[in-house]
Design a protein around this motif. Structure first.
Motif, PDB file in Angstrom:
ATOM      1  N   ASP A   6      22.802 -32.041 -89.492  1.00  0.00           N
ATOM      2  CA  ASP A   6      24.840 -32.017 -88.982  1.00  0.00           C
ATOM      3  C   ASP A   6      24.745 -33.182 -87.619  1.00  0.00           C
ATOM      4  OD1 ASP A   6      27.106 -32.386 -87.917  1.00  0.00           O
ATOM      5  OD2 ASP A   6      27.258 -29.496 -88.357  1.00  0.00           O
ATOM      6  N   SER A   7      24.946 -34.148 -88.477  1.00  0.00           N
ATOM      7  CA  SER A   7      25.671 -34.951 -87.013  1.00  0.00           C
ATOM      8  C   SER A   7      26.497 -35.590 -86.130  1.00  0.00           C
ATOM      9  CB  SER A   7      25.544 -36.576 -87.701  1.00  0.00           C
ATOM     10  OG  SER A   7      26.726 -36.989 -88.778  1.00  0.00           O
ATOM     11  N   HIS A   8      27.324 -34.322 -86.397  1.00  0.00           N
ATOM     12  CA  HIS A   8      27.867 -33.680 -85.406  1.00  0.00           C
ATOM     13  C   HIS A   8      28.540 -32.315 -84.990  1.00  0.00           C
ATOM     14  CE1 HIS A   8      31.767 -35.507 -84.057  1.00  0.00           C
ATOM     15  NE2 HIS A   8      32.889 -34.561 -84.133  1.00  0.00           N
ATOM     16  N   SER A   9      27.989 -31.609 -84.427  1.00  0.00           N
ATOM     17  CA  SER A   9      28.068 -30.200 -83.590  1.00  0.00           C
ATOM     18  C   SER A   9      29.006 -30.194 -82.235  1.00  0.00           C
ATOM     19  CB  SER A   9      26.852 -29.941 -83.986  1.00  0.00           C
ATOM     20  OG  SER A   9      26.532 -29.337 -84.963  1.00  0.00           O
ATOM     21  N   HIS A  10      30.149 -29.345 -82.719  1.00  0.00           N
ATOM     22  CA  HIS A  10      30.654 -29.377 -80.997  1.00  0.00           C
ATOM     23  C   HIS A  10      30.242 -28.626 -80.507  1.00  0.00           C
ATOM     24  CE1 HIS A  10      34.038 -32.247 -81.446  1.00  0.00           C
ATOM     25  NE2 HIS A  10      33.835 -31.800 -82.910  1.00  0.00           N
ATOM     26  N   TYR A  11      30.233 -28.719 -79.237  1.00  0.00           N
ATOM     27  CA  TYR A  11      29.687 -27.662 -78.160  1.00  0.00           C
ATOM     28  C   TYR A  11      29.754 -27.907 -76.696  1.00  0.00           C
ATOM     29  CZ  TYR A  11      26.639 -24.200 -75.298  1.00  0.00           C
ATOM     30  OH  TYR A  11      26.963 -23.538 -74.615  1.00  0.00           O
ATOM     31  N   MET A  12      30.565 -26.584 -76.711  1.00  0.00           N
ATOM     32  CA  MET A  12      31.004 -26.931 -74.390  1.00  0.00           C
ATOM     33  C   MET A  12      30.544 -25.746 -74.421  1.00  0.00           C
ATOM     34  SD  MET A  12      34.708 -27.135 -74.261  1.00  0.00           S
ATOM     35  CE  MET A  12      35.667 -28.735 -74.367  1.00  0.00           C
ATOM     36  N   LEU A  47      24.535 -32.350 -80.889  1.00  0.00           N
ATOM     37  CA  LEU A  47      25.397 -30.835 -79.615  1.00  0.00           C
ATOM     38  C   LEU A  47      26.016 -32.522 -79.677  1.00  0.00           C
ATOM     39  CD1 LEU A  47      23.171 -29.091 -78.494  1.00  0.00           C
ATOM     40  CD2 LEU A  47      24.900 -28.360 -80.191  1.00  0.00           C
ATOM     41  N   VAL A  48      27.534 -32.372 -79.614  1.00  0.00           N
ATOM     42  CA  VAL A  48      28.616 -33.865 -79.151  1.00  0.00           C
ATOM     43  C   VAL A  48      29.491 -32.589 -78.616  1.00  0.00           C
ATOM     44  CG1 VAL A  48      27.533 -35.612 -81.168  1.00  0.00           C
ATOM     45  CG2 VAL A  48      29.632 -34.393 -81.767  1.00  0.00           C
ATOM     46  N   TYR A  49      30.145 -33.812 -77.893  1.00  0.00           N
ATOM     47  CA  TYR A  49      30.913 -33.103 -76.689  1.00  0.00           C
ATOM     48  C   TYR A  49      32.676 -32.881 -77.669  1.00  0.00           C
ATOM     49  CZ  TYR A  49      34.132 -33.215 -72.791  1.00  0.00           C
ATOM     50  OH  TYR A  49      34.875 -31.871 -71.634  1.00  0.00           O
ATOM     51  N   PRO A  50      33.204 -31.690 -77.462  1.00  0.00           N
ATOM     52  CA  PRO A  50      34.502 -32.056 -78.006  1.00  0.00           C
ATOM     53  C   PRO A  50      35.640 -32.461 -77.209  1.00  0.00           C
ATOM     54  CG  PRO A  50      33.798 -30.149 -77.452  1.00  0.00           C
ATOM     55  CD  PRO A  50      32.556 -30.631 -77.382  1.00  0.00           C
ATOM     56  N   THR A  51      36.223 -33.638 -78.044  1.00  0.00           N
ATOM     57  CA  THR A  51      37.492 -34.508 -76.931  1.00  0.00           C
ATOM     58  C   THR A  51      37.937 -32.903 -76.035  1.00  0.00           C
ATOM     59  OG1 THR A  51      37.737 -36.064 -77.841  1.00  0.00           O
ATOM     60  CG2 THR A  51      39.215 -35.323 -76.841  1.00  0.00           C
ATOM     61  N   SER A  52      38.338 -33.258 -75.132  1.00  0.00           N
ATOM     62  CA  SER A  52      39.122 -32.079 -74.025  1.00  0.00           C
ATOM     63  C   SER A  52      40.099 -32.747 -73.206  1.00  0.00           C
ATOM     64  CB  SER A  52      38.034 -30.674 -73.739  1.00  0.00           C
ATOM     65  OG  SER A  52      37.753 -31.162 -72.415  1.00  0.00           O
ATOM     66  N   PHE A  83      17.844 -28.657 -82.485  1.00  0.00           N
ATOM     67  CA  PHE A  83      19.008 -29.713 -81.780  1.00  0.00           C
ATOM     68  C   PHE A  83      18.802 -30.995 -80.977  1.00  0.00           C
ATOM     69  CE2 PHE A  83      21.032 -25.783 -80.941  1.00  0.00           C
ATOM     70  CZ  PHE A  83      21.981 -25.111 -82.047  1.00  0.00           C
ATOM     71  N   ILE A  84      19.753 -31.476 -81.382  1.00  0.00           N
ATOM     72  CA  ILE A  84      19.609 -33.440 -80.728  1.00  0.00           C
ATOM     73  C   ILE A  84      20.956 -33.151 -79.902  1.00  0.00           C
ATOM     74  CG2 ILE A  84      20.176 -35.408 -80.774  1.00  0.00           C
ATOM     75  CD1 ILE A  84      19.207 -35.084 -84.078  1.00  0.00           C
ATOM     76  N   GLY A  85      20.620 -33.565 -78.780  1.00  0.00           N
ATOM     77  CA  GLY A  85      21.595 -34.025 -77.992  1.00  0.00           C
ATOM     78  C   GLY A  85      21.893 -35.342 -77.140  1.00  0.00           C
ATOM     79  N   ALA A  86      23.650 -35.408 -77.757  1.00  0.00           N
ATOM     80  CA  ALA A  86      24.272 -36.621 -76.631  1.00  0.00           C
ATOM     81  C   ALA A  86      24.791 -36.664 -75.232  1.00  0.00           C
ATOM     82  CB  ALA A  86      25.087 -36.819 -77.525  1.00  0.00           C
ATOM     83  N   GLY A  87      24.675 -36.898 -74.794  1.00  0.00           N
ATOM     84  CA  GLY A  87      24.913 -36.832 -73.379  1.00  0.00           C
ATOM     85  C   GLY A  87      26.515 -37.484 -72.987  1.00  0.00           C
ATOM     86  N   ILE A  88      27.085 -37.356 -71.960  1.00  0.00           N
ATOM     87  CA  ILE A  88      29.142 -38.003 -72.253  1.00  0.00           C
ATOM     88  C   ILE A  88      28.401 -39.283 -70.851  1.00  0.00           C
ATOM     89  CG2 ILE A  88      30.192 -35.949 -73.666  1.00  0.00           C
ATOM     90  CD1 ILE A  88      30.777 -34.955 -71.042  1.00  0.00           C
TER      91      ILE A  88
END
Length: 139
Positions: A6-12, A47-52, A83-88
């Protein structure tokens, strides 16, 4: 068995979620995310950051980045291989992009999560040139 990513899993992280007005509860429940992945035969999630709006209540993107990137790195270590992590990035401080990209890599995160725009600055704005240059250099 086929691997599904899954290339777009939101996590906050909960600390960030408490500082946003439109938080979705499931975004902070990593165990629930794993359960949904397992139910759907998803091997790995990015894991990608949901816009907030959390940066408004957390005194800027630097504080959000510190919290988010460190927690994503901890999740990657705890759930090895899931998981693969995507930083912000601290998008309100473009001069810090290079330092944060290096930190993202040091934390073991493999990507940078970007929204399509930030306060009227789109990804083709010259402030993002260093992001694309470093990404290309690092593969």
């Amino acid at each position: 068995m086929q691997k599904i990513i899954d290339s777009h899993s939101h996590y906050m992280p909960p600390e960030i979620a408490r500082n946003t007005m439109f938080f979705k509860q499931g975004w902070s429940d990593i165990e629930r995310l794993l359960s949904v992945m397992d139910e759907n035969n998803i091997t790995k999630g990015m894991l990608v950051y949901p816009t907030s709006d959390a940066h408004v209540n957390m005194n800027g993107w630097r504080n959000v980045c510190d919290c988010y990137n460190e927690e994503i790195a901890a999740i990657i270590k705890k759930y090895k291989g899931r998981f693969i992590g995507a930083g912000i990035l601290p998008v309100d401080s473009p001069n810090d992009f290079e330092r944060e990209i290096k930190r993202i890599k040091e934390l073991g995160l493999k990507a940078v999560s970007l929204a399509s725009s930030y306060n009227g600055k789109y990804l083709d704005d010259s402030i993002f040139d260093i992001v694309f240059k470093m990404s290309e250099e690092q593969g």
